[in-house]
Design an enzyme around this catalytic site. Structure first.
Site, PDB file in Angstrom:
ATOM      1  N   HIS A 101      37.536 -26.352  36.201  1.00  0.00           N
ATOM      2  CA  HIS A 101      37.557 -27.086  37.421  1.00  0.00           C
ATOM      3  C   HIS A 101      36.670 -26.613  38.447  1.00  0.00           C
ATOM      4  CE1 HIS A 101      40.002 -23.505  37.061  1.00  0.00           C
ATOM      5  NE2 HIS A 101      39.870 -23.175  38.396  1.00  0.00           N
ATOM      6  N   HIS A 103      36.057 -25.487  42.426  1.00  0.00           N
ATOM      7  CA  HIS A 103      36.552 -25.354  43.720  1.00  0.00           C
ATOM      8  C   HIS A 103      35.559 -26.122  44.635  1.00  0.00           C
ATOM      9  CE1 HIS A 103      39.870 -22.295  42.737  1.00  0.00           C
ATOM     10  NE2 HIS A 103      38.777 -22.173  41.447  1.00  0.00           N
TER      11      HIS A 103
END
Ligand code: AMP
Ligand code: ZN
Length: 139
Positions: A101, A103
């Site tokens: 992922h 941020h």
């Protein structure tokens, strides 16, 4: 591919609800449940990859475009004067959820976000050998 016991697989594919600000065929972008600043968001691919090294190249290529799109939308909404985009690989680097992922962290003057490091002295004596070593390991 979806991994059975992976919370981000479940979020990205809609099995677990989330606050989603953007979605396309390959990604869901959601608000981080423990934000470091207002608008802290996560770009999550729908296909499972533990980290950057396992990420499919087609998805990797698209990820930065999604980051640009979502960051621009957050900036327009929040009028934040800065944004950090960062991504952790491995526990030593701060990764706590083992599904790749990115941020997106909106930044404000005098906020409480702390992204910093100490600077070590650059070692010119070993730099050439190091550069050659690394070059030989890049495909
Ligand atoms: P990292 O430390 O880079 O692996 O980041 C994991 C991030 O996921 C952290 O910022 C957590 O706050 C966030 N997070 C964990 N579980 C959830 C969840 N169910 N919904 C939204 N964000 C989450
Ligand atoms: Zn997963």
């Amino acid at each position: 591919m979806i991994k059975d016991d992976c919370i981000f697989c479940k979020i990205a594919n809609g099995e677990i609800p989330s606050y989603s600000i953007f979605e396309d065929d390959n990604f869901k972008v959601i608000l981080d449940i423990e934000p470091s600043s207002k608008g802290h968001s996560l770009i999550i691919p729908k296909a499972h990859a533990d980290n950057l090294f396992e990420l499919d190249n087609n998805v990797a290529e698209k990820a930065l475009i999604v980051a640009k799109k979502a960051a621009a939308g957050l900036k327009k909404t929040l009028k934040c004067p800065g944004i950090n985009i960062l991504q952790n690989n491995g526990a030593a680097a701060g990764q706590t959820v083992n599904h790749y992922h990115i941020h997106i962290i909106p930044r404000y003057d005098n906020d409480n976000v702390n992204i910093s490091w100490m600077h070590e002295t650059f070692n010119k004596d070993t730099a050439d050998a190091f550069v050659n070593d690394v070059k030989s390991n890049i495909d």
